[in-house]
Design an enzyme around this catalytic site. Structure first.
Site, mmCIF file in Angstrom:
data_model
loop_
_atom_site.group_PDB
_atom_site.id
_atom_site.type_symbol
_atom_site.label_atom_id
_atom_site.label_comp_id
_atom_site.label_asym_id
_atom_site.label_seq_id
_atom_site.Cartn_x
_atom_site.Cartn_y
_atom_site.Cartn_z
ATOM 1 C CG LEU A 217 -2.126 -0.952 1.126
ATOM 2 C CD1 LEU A 217 -1.783 -2.319 1.693
ATOM 3 C CD2 LEU A 217 -3.328 -0.395 1.849
ATOM 4 C CE1 TYR B 96 -2.509 7.356 -5.552
ATOM 5 C CE2 TYR B 96 -4.611 7.436 -6.719
ATOM 6 C CZ TYR B 96 -3.792 6.869 -5.760
ATOM 7 O OH TYR B 96 -4.254 5.818 -4.997
ATOM 8 C CD GLU C 50 -9.101 9.461 -8.351
ATOM 9 O OE1 GLU C 50 -8.633 10.261 -9.149
ATOM 10 O OE2 GLU C 50 -10.252 9.587 -7.873
ATOM 11 C CB SER D 4 -6.576 3.773 -7.102
ATOM 12 O OG SER D 4 -7.432 4.875 -7.037
ATOM 13 C CB SER E 99 -2.130 7.609 -1.203
ATOM 14 O OG SER E 99 -2.211 8.300 0.021
HETATM 15 O O1 F7E Z 1 -11.213 13.672 -2.891
HETATM 16 C C1 F7E Z 1 -13.260 16.569 -3.879
HETATM 17 C C2 F7E Z 1 -12.048 16.203 -4.726
HETATM 18 O O2 F7E Z 1 -8.972 13.672 -1.817
HETATM 19 C C3 F7E Z 1 -12.514 13.212 -3.188
HETATM 20 C C4 F7E Z 1 -7.428 8.496 -2.309
HETATM 21 O O3 F7E Z 1 -7.461 7.576 -1.251
HETATM 22 O O4 F7E Z 1 -9.522 7.659 -3.150
HETATM 23 C C5 F7E Z 1 -8.848 8.839 -2.744
HETATM 24 O O5 F7E Z 1 -8.770 9.792 -3.807
HETATM 25 C C6 F7E Z 1 -13.246 14.259 -4.003
HETATM 26 C C7 F7E Z 1 -12.458 14.823 -5.185
HETATM 27 O O6 F7E Z 1 -10.043 11.481 -2.516
HETATM 28 C C8 F7E Z 1 -12.112 18.944 -1.409
HETATM 29 O O7 F7E Z 1 -11.866 17.159 -5.759
HETATM 30 C C9 F7E Z 1 -13.772 18.785 -2.798
HETATM 31 O O8 F7E Z 1 -13.305 14.936 -6.303
HETATM 32 O O9 F7E Z 1 -10.915 12.653 -0.585
HETATM 33 P P1 F7E Z 1 -10.238 12.898 -1.861
HETATM 34 P P2 F7E Z 1 -9.788 10.987 -4.024
HETATM 35 O O10 F7E Z 1 -9.089 12.022 -4.828
HETATM 36 O O11 F7E Z 1 -11.075 10.479 -4.558
HETATM 37 C C10 F7E Z 1 -8.910 6.969 -4.241
HETATM 38 C C11 F7E Z 1 -9.670 5.680 -4.457
HETATM 39 C C12 F7E Z 1 -7.452 6.785 -4.105
HETATM 40 O O12 F7E Z 1 -6.884 5.848 -4.629
HETATM 41 C C13 F7E Z 1 -6.666 7.894 -3.490
HETATM 42 O O13 F7E Z 1 -5.398 7.465 -3.010
HETATM 43 O O14 F7E Z 1 -13.537 15.362 -3.163
HETATM 44 N N1 F7E Z 1 -13.017 17.661 -2.938
HETATM 45 N N2 F7E Z 1 -13.239 19.593 -1.880
HETATM 46 C C14 F7E Z 1 -11.992 17.733 -2.082
HETATM 47 N N3 F7E Z 1 -10.997 16.870 -1.825
HETATM 48 C C15 F7E Z 1 -10.076 17.204 -0.879
HETATM 49 N N4 F7E Z 1 -9.086 16.326 -0.597
HETATM 50 N N5 F7E Z 1 -10.150 18.399 -0.196
HETATM 51 C C16 F7E Z 1 -11.158 19.321 -0.426
HETATM 52 O O15 F7E Z 1 -11.196 20.392 0.192
#
Ligand code: F7E
Length: 328
Positions: A60, A129, A107, A105, A64
């Site tokens: 893992l 990523y 993603e 992932s 990330s």
């Molecule tokens: O964002 C939106 C952002 O950073 C989710 C990792 O574990 O899951 C994760 O990736 C969504 C996105 O996760 C904010 O734009 C809005 O659309 O929580 P996240 P992620 O990018 O989906 C996958 C499966 C992985 O593999 C990755 O390692 O939420 N969003 N506003 C925001 N996101 C963040 N972080 N912060 C904000 O303020």
């Protein structure tokens, strides 16, 4: 893994400020053997293999955070992409009987049009990523086919819990609304509230990782909930649980990514049929678990208790420590 009777070794990167709070939170720090190693350093991986002589490896290690991968694309490629090949090469040399789980992932699907994503859906990665993860995904497939290594990809959709990092949206929201509810903060600034994700409860996904490696033949599996919700839905539910007005949650362009994945929803049918795996925790239950835990943590901290967690001592929340000088 400990509960299943495994002897567990865990690798960690040496840091000037050690960061083992999650191991203490889970009460496993004294029950596992820690080995200093780095996925950037093949020799340290080789040493870790000799010290642990493992039957199974759960890989893992990664950079990330999708958002950071736009700022550090080469670093992300090196760790999240090449890191997997360093591991595979060392396993190939050391013992090809070792089973390997690769943390692939959702993603990797990026903005592909197919609504419900499964193991046959084409990939269209939309971040450095995701591209690095896809590289690892194919390397796992290659080492499986070319060398017969028992290497499998778990294509996991977002999986969350109270030990999620504060930069990820679920925890940013649970921690943020907890602070607002206790008068420790006035508002919370997020980014894109329209993005949709398939959020599940991490402990159930870890059980799925283990199930994947118990199969006779290696293969790739989607673990998901078959549901997606917007970040706005998450905000509304978290605010409801915390008793906070959702008008305090603001969308700010500063927090938008250069490119975002709009809608990720997974289909776990293969995992259900072949592994007997299914998620049990609903979206609402997950939000409740996370928000209630963060409210309790802040309440305990305000009472002067010391316990393993991240918020009050790191990053954005450290100014609250200053305001409450009596705590230290
Ligand atoms: O964002 C939106 C952002 O950073 C989710 C990792 O574990 O899951 C994760 O990736 C969504 C996105 O996760 C904010 O734009 C809005 O659309 O929580 P996240 P992620 O990018 O989906 C996958 C499966 C992985 O593999 C990755 O390692 O939420 N969003 N506003 C925001 N996101 C963040 N972080 N912060 C904000 O303020």
């Amino acid at each position: 893994m400990l509960g299943k009777g495994y002897k567990v070794f865990g690798t960690y990167r040496r840091l000037s400020t050690p960061n083992f709070w999650r191991l203490h939170y889970l009460d496993v720090y004294d029950k596992i053997t820690l080995i200093s190693a780095d996925i950037m350093d093949a020799r340290s991986i080789s040493e870790a293999l000799k010290k642990s002589n493992p039957d199974e490896i759960y890989h893992l290690a990664a950079q990330s955070f999708v958002g950071a991968s736009f700022d550090q694309p080469l670093y992300t490629s090196d760790i999240t992409g090449f890191g997997t090949v360093r591991l595979l090469e060392e396993v190939k040399k050391y013992n090809q009987e070792i089973k390997i789980y690769q943390a692939s992932s959702s993603e990797m699907y990026g903005n592909v049009k197919t609504k419900l994503k499964n193991e046959d859906t084409p990939f269209h990665p939309s971040s450095p990523y995701a591209i690095a993860k896809l590289y690892s995904y194919w390397m796992i497939n290659l080492y499986r086919e070319a060398y017969g290594i028992h290497a499998s990809n778990g294509i996991l959709f977002n999986h969350e819990s109270p030990i999620r990092g504060l930069e990820f949206v679920t925890r940013k929201i649970s921690n943020g609304v907890a602070k607002i509810s206790l008068g420790l903060s006035d508002n919370l600034k997020l980014g894109n509230l329209e993005a949709k994700r398939d959020w599940g409860y991490a402990p159930e996904y870890v059980e799925g990782m283990w199930m994947i490696l118990q199969q006779k033949r290696p293969s790739d599996y989607v673990l998901a909930t078959n549901e997606s919700h917007t970040v706005k839905d998450l905000v509304d539910e978290a605010c409801r649980v915390a008793g906070v007005s959702s008008s305090k949650i603001i969308s700010s362009k500063v927090n938008f990514r250069p490119f975002d994945v709009l809608d990720l929803k997974g289909d776990y049918l293969k995992a259900k049929k072949k592994l007997g795996w299914k998620p049990n925790t609903t979206f609402k239950k997950l939000v409740k678990i996370m928000v209630e835990e963060d409210i309790i943590r802040w309440q305990r901290w305000l009472k002067g208790e010391h316990f393993p967690w991240d918020a009050a001592t790191s990053g954005d929340d450290s100014h609250i420590v200053m305001r409450n000088k009596t705590q230290f």
